[in-house]
Design a protein around this motif. Structure first.
Motif, PDB file in Angstrom:
ATOM      1  N   LEU A  74      -5.338  20.802   8.080  1.00 44.53           N
ATOM      2  CA  LEU A  74      -4.502  20.641   6.898  1.00 44.53           C
ATOM      3  C   LEU A  74      -4.671  19.242   6.321  1.00 44.53           C
ATOM      4  O   LEU A  74      -4.922  18.285   7.054  1.00 44.53           O
ATOM      5  CB  LEU A  74      -3.036  20.879   7.256  1.00 44.53           C
ATOM      6  N   LYS A  75      -4.547  19.138   5.017  1.00 42.86           N
ATOM      7  CA  LYS A  75      -4.636  17.829   4.390  1.00 42.86           C
ATOM      8  C   LYS A  75      -3.503  16.928   4.891  1.00 42.86           C
ATOM      9  O   LYS A  75      -2.353  17.358   4.972  1.00 42.86           O
ATOM     10  CB  LYS A  75      -4.549  17.958   2.866  1.00 42.86           C
ATOM     11  N   PRO A  76      -3.815  15.691   5.237  1.00 41.65           N
ATOM     12  CA  PRO A  76      -2.756  14.782   5.704  1.00 41.65           C
ATOM     13  C   PRO A  76      -1.774  14.457   4.585  1.00 41.65           C
ATOM     14  O   PRO A  76      -2.133  14.439   3.404  1.00 41.65           O
ATOM     15  CB  PRO A  76      -3.522  13.537   6.145  1.00 41.65           C
ATOM     16  N   SER A  77      -0.557  14.199   4.970  1.00 40.91           N
ATOM     17  CA  SER A  77       0.496  13.887   4.007  1.00 40.91           C
ATOM     18  C   SER A  77       0.417  12.420   3.586  1.00 40.91           C
ATOM     19  O   SER A  77       0.013  11.559   4.364  1.00 40.91           O
ATOM     20  CB  SER A  77       1.866  14.163   4.629  1.00 40.91           C
ATOM     21  N   THR A  78       0.806  12.159   2.345  1.00 40.89           N
ATOM     22  CA  THR A  78       0.928  10.773   1.887  1.00 40.89           C
ATOM     23  C   THR A  78       2.376  10.293   1.974  1.00 40.89           C
ATOM     24  O   THR A  78       2.688   9.194   1.541  1.00 40.89           O
ATOM     25  CB  THR A  78       0.440  10.625   0.431  1.00 40.89           C
ATOM     26  N   HIS A  79       3.232  11.140   2.551  1.00 45.50           N
ATOM     27  CA  HIS A  79       4.617  10.714   2.774  1.00 45.50           C
ATOM     28  C   HIS A  79       4.607   9.667   3.874  1.00 45.50           C
ATOM     29  O   HIS A  79       4.155   9.927   4.986  1.00 45.50           O
ATOM     30  CB  HIS A  79       5.485  11.897   3.183  1.00 45.50           C
ATOM     31  N   PRO A  80       5.089   8.468   3.599  1.00 45.76           N
ATOM     32  CA  PRO A  80       4.934   7.383   4.570  1.00 45.76           C
ATOM     33  C   PRO A  80       5.863   7.499   5.768  1.00 45.76           C
ATOM     34  O   PRO A  80       6.926   8.123   5.697  1.00 45.76           O
ATOM     35  CB  PRO A  80       5.270   6.140   3.748  1.00 45.76           C
ATOM     36  N   HIS A  81       5.406   6.884   6.858  1.00 40.79           N
ATOM     37  CA  HIS A  81       6.297   6.694   8.000  1.00 40.79           C
ATOM     38  C   HIS A  81       7.057   5.410   7.743  1.00 40.79           C
ATOM     39  O   HIS A  81       6.465   4.344   7.559  1.00 40.79           O
ATOM     40  CB  HIS A  81       5.506   6.584   9.299  1.00 40.79           C
ATOM     41  N   VAL A  82       8.380   5.482   7.719  1.00 41.02           N
ATOM     42  CA  VAL A  82       9.202   4.340   7.314  1.00 41.02           C
ATOM     43  C   VAL A  82       9.631   3.539   8.537  1.00 41.02           C
ATOM     44  O   VAL A  82      10.312   4.039   9.432  1.00 41.02           O
ATOM     45  CB  VAL A  82      10.447   4.800   6.531  1.00 41.02           C
ATOM     46  N   GLY A  83       9.196   2.299   8.583  1.00 41.02           N
ATOM     47  CA  GLY A  83       9.656   1.340   9.574  1.00 41.02           C
ATOM     48  C   GLY A  83       9.930   0.043   8.833  1.00 41.02           C
ATOM     49  O   GLY A  83      10.396   0.057   7.699  1.00 41.02           O
ATOM     50  N   ALA A  84       9.622  -1.091   9.457  1.00 44.87           N
ATOM     51  CA  ALA A  84       9.721  -2.351   8.723  1.00 44.87           C
ATOM     52  C   ALA A  84       8.685  -2.368   7.608  1.00 44.87           C
ATOM     53  O   ALA A  84       8.831  -3.060   6.605  1.00 44.87           O
ATOM     54  CB  ALA A  84       9.504  -3.524   9.664  1.00 44.87           C
ATOM     55  N   THR A  85       7.611  -1.582   7.810  1.00 45.85           N
ATOM     56  CA  THR A  85       6.587  -1.411   6.792  1.00 45.85           C
ATOM     57  C   THR A  85       6.375   0.083   6.550  1.00 45.85           C
ATOM     58  O   THR A  85       6.839   0.916   7.327  1.00 45.85           O
ATOM     59  CB  THR A  85       5.256  -2.057   7.229  1.00 45.85           C
TER      60      THR A  85
END
Length: 389
Positions: A364-375
């Motif tokens: 599957l195409k990877p998501s561009t939804h970010p993993h939210v941390g300090a960055t």
């Protein structure tokens, strides 16, 4: 009576501007932000490309996360410690893992600024963060200071840490005009530089490769521009940067759509002030919302669309928006911005000069939804790496 160390520490805590000025001066003395530093960066890129060429022989997907982080960190480590770390070095990989784990868990840091009691709530990860900080400082940064202290030659400083140690000795000798640091301050400043010199640039490059793999037509335009400007037999240099308009636009769009640091460093008002009709009293905690600026629909229509063309006018000239502030603005902007921009340009253009990046067809195409941390980091993804001929 306060001892000399307490006096020095108190003095330094009251002179953060001097600390910043001293740090910037040392960084620049080792070439940060200067064109002479280009060869250092390219040397590391050559190691990086050699590793990718090994991976390009496989048809399986490859996660470039670790070697991107290691390669970018080596640039900073060269300035600070006078050395680089191999990509298969288990100890350095461990320290990078600790660093990124803390960034991941630090998404609660903003809340803790306003509600410190949250650190006692189960699941806050506060104890784990502190343990990781202790490991990083004592087993990595302080170790480097001790190694440098044992081999220091004040007449021939080799790197950033040697300059720190030299300045400390000068201060101890009674030279009151030398702006040096106590041991704790020095350790934390160097640790901050390792973090700042690794995370934002590495994260931006990870986003860049992901967006290019997801948008092959944009990647093709990058390849076309590189081939027409530098040719297949010549590598891009800083002198080529003004002519590589589309490459610049792509990198600008990457930093806009997925800024590595979505919220700026916490500030505090030094005086009562009124802004946009709102009264803000002295001592108010202020958090700059960089994400909101970079996704404002008035300035950036369809802000979640990856469109490098928004930075190029009808004449093919690069448009420089004052709203593009991924490194923040003002006196507290990122002091490594010049180095980061140089690194991003050289890594990006050299990688695209050598390789094509595509996605595995059976996934599957990877998501561009970010993993939210300090960055904001991309979620794990794999690429097929093909060497261009």
């Amino acid at each position: 009576m306060l001892d000399r160390k307490c006096l020095i520490t108190g003095y330094l805590h009251q002179n953060l501007k001097e600390k910043r000025r001293f740090t910037v001066k040392l960084l620049r003395s080792f070439g940060m932000g200067k064109s002479s530093f280009e060869s250092r960066i390219i040397t590391e890129i050559d190691y990086f490309k050699s590793k990718l060429i090994q991976e390009a022989t496989s048809s399986a997907g490859y996660d470039p996360k670790h070697i991107i982080e290691n390669a970018v960190s080596n640039i900073t480590c060269g300035i600070l410690f006078g050395k680089r770390y191999e990509y298969d070095d288990p100890e350095f990989k461990r320290f990078l893992t600790i660093l990124y784990t803390n960034l991941e868990h630090s998404s609660q840091a903003g809340a803790l600024t306003f509600m410190p009691f949250m650190r006692f709530i189960p699941g806050s990860n506060w104890k784990r963060i502190l343990k990781n900080v202790d490991i990083f400082l004592n087993e990595f940064i302080k170790f480097e200071f001790e190694e440098h202290a044992n081999t220091l030659d004040v007449s021939k400083p080799r790197d950033f840490i040697d300059e720190f140690l030299k300045a400390q000795l000068e201060l101890q000798s009674g030279d009151e005009n030398v702006d040096a640091f106590d041991d704790e301050s020095a350790t934390h400043i160097v640790a901050d530089l390792v973090l700042a010199g690794t995370e934002t640039t590495a994260t931006t490059l990870k986003w860049a490769l992901l967006y290019l793999a997801l948008n092959p037509e944009i990647q093709a335009k990058v390849h076309q521009e590189l081939d027409s400007v530098t040719g297949r037999g010549q590598l891009p240099t800083l002198k080529d940067q003004p002519k590589l308009v589309y490459c610049e636009a792509v990198m600008m769009e990457v930093t806009r759509i997925r800024p590595a640091v979505p919220l700026g460093v916490v500030h505090g008002t030094t005086n009562d002030t009124i802004y946009e009709g709102y009264f803000i009293p002295k001592g108010t905690t202020v958090v700059p919302n960089i994400w909101a600026v970079l996704h404002d629909e008035i300035t950036w229509p369809e802000s979640e669309e990856f469109r490098p063309e928004r930075f190029i006018d009808d004449k093919g000239t690069l448009i420089k928006y004052e709203e593009l502030i991924p490194f923040s603005i003002g006196r507290r902007s990122c002091l490594g911005e010049q180095l980061a921009r140089m690194e991003m340009y050289l890594f990006f253009t050299h990688l695209l000069h050598h390789f094509q990046f595509t996605l595995p067809t059976d996934e599957l195409k990877p998501s561009t939804h970010p993993h939210v941390g300090a960055t904001l980091t991309p979620r794990p993804y794999e690429l097929i790496i093909t060497k261009r001929t």
